[in-house]
Design a protein around this motif. Structure first.
Motif, PDB file in Angstrom:
ATOM      1  N   ALA A 136       0.840  -1.210   0.000  1.00  0.00           N
ATOM      2  CA  ALA A 136       0.000   0.000   0.000  1.00  0.00           C
ATOM      3  C   ALA A 136       0.872   1.255   0.000  1.00  0.00           C
ATOM      4  CB  ALA A 136      -0.924  -0.010   1.210  1.00  0.00           C
ATOM      5  N   THR A 137       1.924   1.247   0.800  1.00  0.00           N
ATOM      6  CA  THR A 137       2.805   2.416   0.866  1.00  0.00           C
ATOM      7  C   THR A 137       3.423   2.677  -0.504  1.00  0.00           C
ATOM      8  OG1 THR A 137       3.357   1.734   3.089  1.00  0.00           O
ATOM      9  CG2 THR A 137       4.791   3.385   2.120  1.00  0.00           C
ATOM     10  N   LEU A 196     -10.826  10.310   4.137  1.00  0.00           N
ATOM     11  CA  LEU A 196      -9.684   9.394   4.219  1.00  0.00           C
ATOM     12  C   LEU A 196      -8.814   9.477   2.966  1.00  0.00           C
ATOM     13  CD1 LEU A 196     -11.488   6.222   5.636  1.00  0.00           C
ATOM     14  CD2 LEU A 196     -10.061   7.847   6.875  1.00  0.00           C
ATOM     15  N   PRO A 197      -7.473   9.361   3.133  1.00  0.00           N
ATOM     16  CA  PRO A 197      -6.598   9.409   1.953  1.00  0.00           C
ATOM     17  C   PRO A 197      -6.850   8.244   1.005  1.00  0.00           C
ATOM     18  CG  PRO A 197      -5.334   8.938   3.962  1.00  0.00           C
ATOM     19  CD  PRO A 197      -6.749   9.235   4.384  1.00  0.00           C
ATOM     20  N   ARG A 198      -6.698   8.511  -0.285  1.00  0.00           N
ATOM     21  CA  ARG A 198      -6.959   7.483  -1.298  1.00  0.00           C
ATOM     22  C   ARG A 198      -5.711   7.245  -2.139  1.00  0.00           C
ATOM     23  NH1 ARG A 198     -13.049   7.924  -2.942  1.00  0.00           N
ATOM     24  NH2 ARG A 198     -13.809   9.069  -1.146  1.00  0.00           N
ATOM     25  N   SER A 199      -5.642   6.072  -2.721  1.00  0.00           N
ATOM     26  CA  SER A 199      -4.526   5.755  -3.628  1.00  0.00           C
ATOM     27  C   SER A 199      -4.843   4.453  -4.349  1.00  0.00           C
ATOM     28  CB  SER A 199      -3.225   5.614  -2.837  1.00  0.00           C
ATOM     29  OG  SER A 199      -3.388   4.638  -1.833  1.00  0.00           O
ATOM     30  N   LEU A 200      -3.927   4.067  -5.230  1.00  0.00           N
ATOM     31  CA  LEU A 200      -4.066   2.790  -5.921  1.00  0.00           C
ATOM     32  C   LEU A 200      -3.832   1.677  -4.891  1.00  0.00           C
ATOM     33  CD1 LEU A 200      -4.296   1.416  -8.761  1.00  0.00           C
ATOM     34  CD2 LEU A 200      -1.791   1.437  -8.824  1.00  0.00           C
ATOM     35  N   ASP A 229      -7.204  -6.830  -9.904  1.00  0.00           N
ATOM     36  CA  ASP A 229      -8.358  -6.190  -9.262  1.00  0.00           C
ATOM     37  C   ASP A 229      -7.983  -4.837  -8.651  1.00  0.00           C
ATOM     38  OD1 ASP A 229     -10.064  -8.168  -9.927  1.00  0.00           O
ATOM     39  OD2 ASP A 229     -10.292  -9.033  -7.925  1.00  0.00           O
ATOM     40  N   MET A 230      -6.877  -4.266  -9.131  1.00  0.00           N
ATOM     41  CA  MET A 230      -6.448  -2.999  -8.535  1.00  0.00           C
ATOM     42  C   MET A 230      -7.466  -1.892  -8.785  1.00  0.00           C
ATOM     43  SD  MET A 230      -2.365  -2.609  -8.980  1.00  0.00           S
ATOM     44  CE  MET A 230      -2.483  -2.607 -10.727  1.00  0.00           C
ATOM     45  N   VAL A 231      -7.632  -1.051  -7.787  1.00  0.00           N
ATOM     46  CA  VAL A 231      -8.536   0.102  -7.926  1.00  0.00           C
ATOM     47  C   VAL A 231      -7.929   1.290  -7.192  1.00  0.00           C
ATOM     48  CG1 VAL A 231     -10.689  -1.246  -8.060  1.00  0.00           C
ATOM     49  CG2 VAL A 231      -9.801  -0.542  -5.830  1.00  0.00           C
ATOM     50  N   VAL A 232      -8.460   2.453  -7.468  1.00  0.00           N
ATOM     51  CA  VAL A 232      -8.100   3.604  -6.639  1.00  0.00           C
ATOM     52  C   VAL A 232      -9.201   3.744  -5.597  1.00  0.00           C
ATOM     53  CG1 VAL A 232      -7.753   6.097  -6.585  1.00  0.00           C
ATOM     54  CG2 VAL A 232      -6.832   4.741  -8.486  1.00  0.00           C
ATOM     55  N   SER A 233      -8.807   3.648  -4.340  1.00  0.00           N
ATOM     56  CA  SER A 233      -9.799   3.714  -3.265  1.00  0.00           C
ATOM     57  C   SER A 233      -9.110   4.230  -2.003  1.00  0.00           C
ATOM     58  CB  SER A 233     -10.409   2.320  -3.042  1.00  0.00           C
ATOM     59  OG  SER A 233     -11.403   2.393  -2.042  1.00  0.00           O
ATOM     60  N   TRP A 234      -9.776   4.092  -0.846  1.00  0.00           N
ATOM     61  CA  TRP A 234      -9.142   4.495   0.399  1.00  0.00           C
ATOM     62  C   TRP A 234      -7.916   3.614   0.628  1.00  0.00           C
ATOM     63  CZ3 TRP A 234     -14.496   3.109   0.516  1.00  0.00           C
ATOM     64  CH2 TRP A 234     -15.342   4.203   0.369  1.00  0.00           C
ATOM     65  N   THR A 235      -6.804   4.214   0.938  1.00  0.00           N
ATOM     66  CA  THR A 235      -5.576   3.425   1.124  1.00  0.00           C
ATOM     67  C   THR A 235      -5.793   2.366   2.198  1.00  0.00           C
ATOM     68  OG1 THR A 235      -4.388   5.458   0.617  1.00  0.00           O
ATOM     69  CG2 THR A 235      -3.079   3.617   1.477  1.00  0.00           C
ATOM     70  N   CYS A 236      -6.520   2.760   3.249  1.00  0.00           N
ATOM     71  CA  CYS A 236      -6.692   1.813   4.362  1.00  0.00           C
ATOM     72  C   CYS A 236      -7.636   0.661   3.991  1.00  0.00           C
ATOM     73  CB  CYS A 236      -7.170   2.526   5.613  1.00  0.00           C
ATOM     74  SG  CYS A 236      -8.784   3.279   5.435  1.00  0.00           S
ATOM     75  N   ALA A 237      -8.340   0.781   2.856  1.00  0.00           N
ATOM     76  CA  ALA A 237      -9.175  -0.351   2.437  1.00  0.00           C
ATOM     77  C   ALA A 237      -8.294  -1.556   2.102  1.00  0.00           C
ATOM     78  CB  ALA A 237     -10.037   0.034   1.243  1.00  0.00           C
ATOM     79  N   ALA A 275      -7.954   3.618  11.252  1.00  0.00           N
ATOM     80  CA  ALA A 275      -8.064   2.414  12.082  1.00  0.00           C
ATOM     81  C   ALA A 275      -9.534   2.113  12.381  1.00  0.00           C
ATOM     82  CB  ALA A 275      -7.286   2.604  13.371  1.00  0.00           C
ATOM     83  N   GLU A 276     -10.330   3.159  12.593  1.00  0.00           N
ATOM     84  CA  GLU A 276     -11.762   2.944  12.869  1.00  0.00           C
ATOM     85  C   GLU A 276     -12.511   2.466  11.630  1.00  0.00           C
ATOM     86  OE1 GLU A 276     -14.069   5.812  14.874  1.00  0.00           O
ATOM     87  OE2 GLU A 276     -13.042   5.443  16.772  1.00  0.00           O
ATOM     88  N   PHE A 277     -12.043   2.916  10.471  1.00  0.00           N
ATOM     89  CA  PHE A 277     -12.724   2.604   9.213  1.00  0.00           C
ATOM     90  C   PHE A 277     -12.491   1.152   8.788  1.00  0.00           C
ATOM     91  CE2 PHE A 277     -12.917   2.717   4.499  1.00  0.00           C
ATOM     92  CZ  PHE A 277     -14.188   3.259   4.335  1.00  0.00           C
TER      93      PHE A 277
END
Ligand SMILES: Cc1ncc(COP(=O)(O)O)c(C=O)c1O
Length: 1008
Positions: A136-137, A196-200, A229-237, A275-277
């Motif tokens: 993720a990083t 929330l921050p988003r990324s690939l 199945d890569m997507v751009v979404s919330w990084t923490c997802a 963390a809550e998400f």
């Protein structure tokens, strides 16, 4: 979209045409692509992918770009895309059926899917989390358009898909879960979506896309495949998706959560909001999978596999529903390094700052309260065991004789009194006390410390539970909520109150209850403060697993202030020093070893169990010293009683000593009729050597290779295990070493017509050479089963041949029974009897005193006479009355509990079971032994019998994790020795077998 249709021959043609490559193909599974493993003539492997032409080129390009990016940042953790002959990473191909396709080639990743790898441990899931945190990083630094905005597995649309699919789900368990999960998502997840921050993200760390290899020495290594199945979404997802899959693994859900998120956030720290998400999003991911399956089931009702595929989710939900979905929020926060609950001011601070009406009506002080430590290392910890009436009387008497009103059991103590099955969980037992216990007379009034509203009025009536219980909700100085819990009350309170009732501070709310109505405890109040109920309703855990100690302590801090106690230090349990290891290394000799990668702090022993500082109970499978069981009450009492009367040396007459000597000699065949009592096995062998040398007037000894006979200077000379090991200087000229009579890996093996005699002849050869040398021949020393040598049972005729030859040459024969004596071998009381011989001298140690320093030498009157040359034999501690009393008690227990017979029956049973297991597990080359003195030898190659220490060590560490203590021995450290206290119960032997059976099937143990 289905994978393109093509034959292997066609695939080979495409490979030759586009990549100029040829080799062997093996078809691989794939949902979207047709995948092959390509084995080149060089031995190198690649993955060849034939992709449906409908897949947009842009998304394939993003895939390639992401893989190249990850590969350059993380190395071989992901496959490396390989170019075709003209340098393209995506080639256009055409199939024989006329359709077009995309072609891709990439490096092959070693390992097997996580789904097929065993064991699933918390460490492994931590590594999975860590890998995905790194992914993720790294991906978050790539700016690309969303490659699959419409993907049904897209986290952004997960909650919508679950909502819309809810009506398709008919199974009540799954439906109820989806409803609860959606509620939780609406409350905790949805409000955070915007910020929330988003990324690939890779978005698919399922247990077929994470590959695992290694794990025999060091942790298993992981890699990640499939970026389709890569997507751009919330990084923490990314963490949430990973968690959804690890939750379905083989370990307890909360442990999987702690491990996965702990690992992820170590590599990619997650903010409090993230963390809550993560938890509600992980539930949404599970929800999408339930809904998708429901859709498929509707379309293909006859497809039974679809139902089966939902089984892991159902099993998870059955475990989670018993708890509470809301608890996952606190658990996730904590796993990511945040406080488990959200508060403006910590509960500890509130407890310090706020004024309370004392719960017992008066402040508890040293004047009115006796501290009653009940932690594992405290002598009073046993006060809560046995009959409840006795417990109550004991405690009340202590309170009265100290002229106090109350006794106080402490917070954060590790206690052993919680024995009901409800306290056992995930291989651990809940032992950490989360409240304070106020012991006093039944009927003693209890008051509300603060204004509050009852949220729980309930009878938790099970044995060892809270009994009648109240919980109040309060508002603190800042208007924030917290709770107080009162357990083991008089049932009167159940009539007095109802949930919703309000009480003012100082109102009498209950009385201390009497046993058995109070959960069957001595009368006391369990008082606990709780920061967040996390969905628990009629109760809340009052004791926690040691592995979760810090999580629960943050939810329930020490409630001492509610009792009017001012000084926290007064009520703090002493606890164990944290720096024991460093201090021990500093203050004690460096070559004193410690067992296990992570040493254990053992504080109690009980029968076959050793109990560590966290209250974990281990079955001791290597302690033949605790022969009749750790701390056997009969032996402890004999020792206590004699210690209180007299303990002195052998220069006085004492009936206990003479009785013991007579009893002991009575257990030996003639002419072994004289005994010397000493304190250790080394002393016994040292004395045996002197006896042999005095009798023969010669010095030379024949010893068996890899033998150990003690730690004195001359015994190191007699112990090849030491003098040929690290730091050793080899054998001196008066010692000759004969090979171990090992019929598994030695020179004469099982197919030799008489390996025992052949090995016996070797002893004679050495004895002859000594007899001819300057030192002469004093004798031959041999253990009756070789212990350090690797639990080697002497082959038939070995001692008979050797003894006859040695005696012919004038030498004496010493049997070292320090390890195996006293009925352990089952068929006979002494190990030498298995060989049908009578030694000239026998040495005894370890089991003889069940842990008390006692040892003995038994010999003939003639040899003893030769030793009595005028020089006094004096031994300050040997044969003292306490040792004699202990020795007698040990013999009593062996007889009364029929332990020799038990060793025989259970040993035979285990040997048979293990033989069966070795057939299933080629790495377990041989199992052997007699009675409860058994060994398992591990090999890397069953045909060559190449020793493999790593496999033996692996099994030892894995068995430790399951609660069994074992260790290795043998010249190559590849033999697991098994020599438990003889009181090993059948039930534990059975549990040992089922754990061992599973471990032997684990992937790292399998031979290539
Ligand atoms: C076979 C044998 N003999 C003698 C000894 C020495 O006994 P101690 O450690 O009591 O001195 C040992 C100790 O491990 C042993 O295994």
């Amino acid at each position: 979209m289905t994978p393109p249709q093509l034959t292997e021959a066609e695939a080979l043609e495409l490979l030759a045409q586009h990549y100029g490559l040829t080799g062997q193909l093996v078809a691989l599974p794939g949902e979207r692509d047709r995948n092959f493993q390509l084995c080149l003539a060089s031995g190198e492997k690649n993955t060849f992918k034939v992709v449906n032409a409908e897949v947009p080129l842009e998304s394939l390009k993003t895939e390639i770009r992401a893989m190249q990016h990850l590969n350059s940042e993380l190395g071989s953790l992901v496959p490396n895309p390989l170019a075709d002959q003209v340098g393209r990473f995506i080639s256009e191909g055409s199939l024989q059926n006329g359709s077009a396709c995309w072609l891709r080639l990439q490096s092959w990743q070693p390992g097997i899917p996580l789904a097929e790898f065993r064991p699933h441990t918390t460490e492994l899931f931590h590594s999975v989390g860590h890998l995905m945190g790194r992914v993720a990083t790294s991906l978050s630094t790539l700016t690309v358009p969303d490659p699959h905005p419409e993907l049904p597995w897209h986290p952004n649309q997960a909650s919508q898909i679950v909502e819309e699919g809810l009506s398709l789900v008919t199974d009540p368990l799954l439906k109820n879960f989806l409803e609860q999960a959606l509620r939780l998502y609406d409350r905790y997840g949805r409000p955070l979506e915007r910020d929330l921050p988003r990324s690939l993200i890779q978005n698919d760390a399922n247990d077929y896309n994470v590959l695992v290899h290694g794990g025999l020495e060091g942790p298993p290594e992981l890699s990640l495949i499939d970026f389709g199945d890569m997507v751009v979404s919330w990084t923490c997802a990314e963490a949430a998706v990973t968690l959804a899959y690890t939750l379905l693994g083989q370990i307890a859900p909360w442990k999987a959560l702690q491990a996965t998120l702990g690992g992820f956030s170590q590599a990619r720290p997650l903010s409090l909001q993230e963390a809550e998400f993560v938890w509600p999003m992980a539930l949404m991911r599970l929800g999408v999978s339930i809904v998708m399956a429901a859709k498929q089931i509707q379309e293909q009702p006859e497809n039974e596999y679809l139902l089966i595929s939902q089984q892991p989710i159902r099993e998870l939900l059955q475990r989670l529903n018993a708890l509470s979905l809301e608890e996952g929020i606190a658990r996730s926060r904590f796993a990511c390094g945040h406080s488990p609950i959200h508060r403006k001011v910590s509960l500890e601070t509130i407890l310090e700052k706020q004024m309370f009406f004392p719960v017992m009506g008066q402040a508890l002080t040293p004047d009115n309260t006796l501290l009653l430590p009940l932690g594992i290392e405290s002598p009073t910890s046993d006060w809560l065991s046995g009959d409840v009436e006795e417990q109550s009387a004991r405690i009340q008497q202590a309170i009265e004789s100290a002229q106090k009103i109350f006794a106080l059991g402490l917070y954060d103590e590790i206690r052993l009194c919680y024995t009901a099955p409800e306290f056992q969980q995930d291989l651990e037992s809940r032992t950490v006390h989360l409240g304070l216990d106020v012991f006093g007379l039944a009927g003693t009034p209890i008051f509300a410390p603060l204004d509050g509203t009852f949220v729980t009025v309930h009878d938790n009536a099970q044995e060892q539970d809270y009994g009648p219980t109240l919980m109040l909700q309060h508002e603190d100085l800042n208007g924030e909520k917290f709770f107080t819990l009162y357990g083991h009350l008089d049932p009167e309170c159940l009539e007095l109150w109802q949930p919703g009732d309000f009480v003012q501070a100082g109102t009498r709310i209950a009385r201390i209850g009497a046993s058995p109505r109070n959960g069957n405890w001595p009368p006391h109040l369990h008082l606990q403060v709780i920061g967040h109920r996390m969905g628990w309703e009629t109760d809340f855990p009052g004791v926690a697993l040691p592995s979760e100690q810090s999580f629960w302590k943050q939810l329930s801090p020490n409630p001492y202030r509610l009792l009017g106690i001012q000084e926290q230090s007064w009520v703090e349990p002493e606890g164990l020093p944290q720096d024991l290891l460093a201090r021990r290394l500093h203050i004690m000799g460096r070559n004193l070893s410690l067992s296990y990668k992570e040493p254990l702090t053992i504080l109690r022993g009980e029968g076959v169990y050793l109990i560590d500082s966290l209250g974990r109970r281990f079955v001791d499978c290597v302690n033949n010293v605790a022969h009749v069981g750790h701390c056997h009450p009969r032996v402890v009492e004999a020792q206590r009683k004699q210690s209180s009367l007299l303990n002195t040396n052998t220069r006085y007459l004492h009936p206990e000593l003479v009785r013991y000597a007579e009893r002991l000699c009575g257990l030996f065949p003639d002419p072994l009729n004289v005994c010397f009592l000493v304190c250790t096995g080394s002393e016994a062998n040292e004395l045996a050597l002197r006896l042999a040398q005095a009798h023969t007037q010669a010095q030379g000894m024949v010893v068996v290779d890899v033998g150990y006979h003690g730690h004195t200077k001359s015994l190191i000379d007699l112990s090849p295990y030491k003098h040929n090991g690290p730091g050793g200087k080899g054998a001196p000229d008066w010692v000759r070493t004969t090979p171990m009579p090992d019929t598994y890996r030695g020179v004469y093996r099982e197919h030799h017509p008489d390996p025992g005699s052949a090995y016996g002849e070797k002893v004679i050869e050495h004895a002859e050479s000594l007899a001819k040398s300057e030192t002469g021949l004093a004798g031959f020393i041999c253990e009756s089963i070789l212990s350090c040598g690797g639990q080697i049972v002497l082959p038939e005729n070995y001692l008979q041949t050797a003894y006859a030859g040695v005696r012919r040459l004038g030498g004496l024969c010493i049997a070292d029974e320090v390890q195996v004596g006293f009925g352990r071998v089952g068929k006979t009381f002494w190990g030498f009897e298995l060989q049908g011989v009578v030694p000239d001298i026998v040495t005894l140690g370890k089991p003889i005193g069940n842990g008390h320093p006692l040892a003995a030498v038994i010999t003939t009157a003639e040899i003893a006479e030769a030793f009595a040359n005028g020089m006094e034999y004096f031994n300050t501690f040997g044969g003292n009355p306490v040792s004699a009393a202990v020795g007698n008690a040990v013999l009593d227990v062996i007889e009364e509990e029929n332990l020799q017979k038990h060793a025989l029956t259970l040993g035979n049973y285990l040997l048979e079971r293990w033989k069966g297991m070795s057939k299933q597990c080629p790495a377990l080359g041989q199992v052997r032994g007699e009675g409860l003195f058994l060994g398992m030898e591990f090999v890397a190659d069953p045909a060559q019998r190449t020793p493999c220490a790593a496999r033996a060590t692996y099994v030892v560490e894995r068995m430790k994790a399951q609660g069994f203590l074992l260790s290795t021995d043998g010249p190559d450290h590849n033999v697991i020795k098994f020599k438990p206290p003889l009181v090993l119960p059948e039930s534990e032997a059975e549990r040992l077998c089922s754990n061992l059976e599973q471990i032997l099937q684990e992937v790292p143990l399998q031979l290539a």
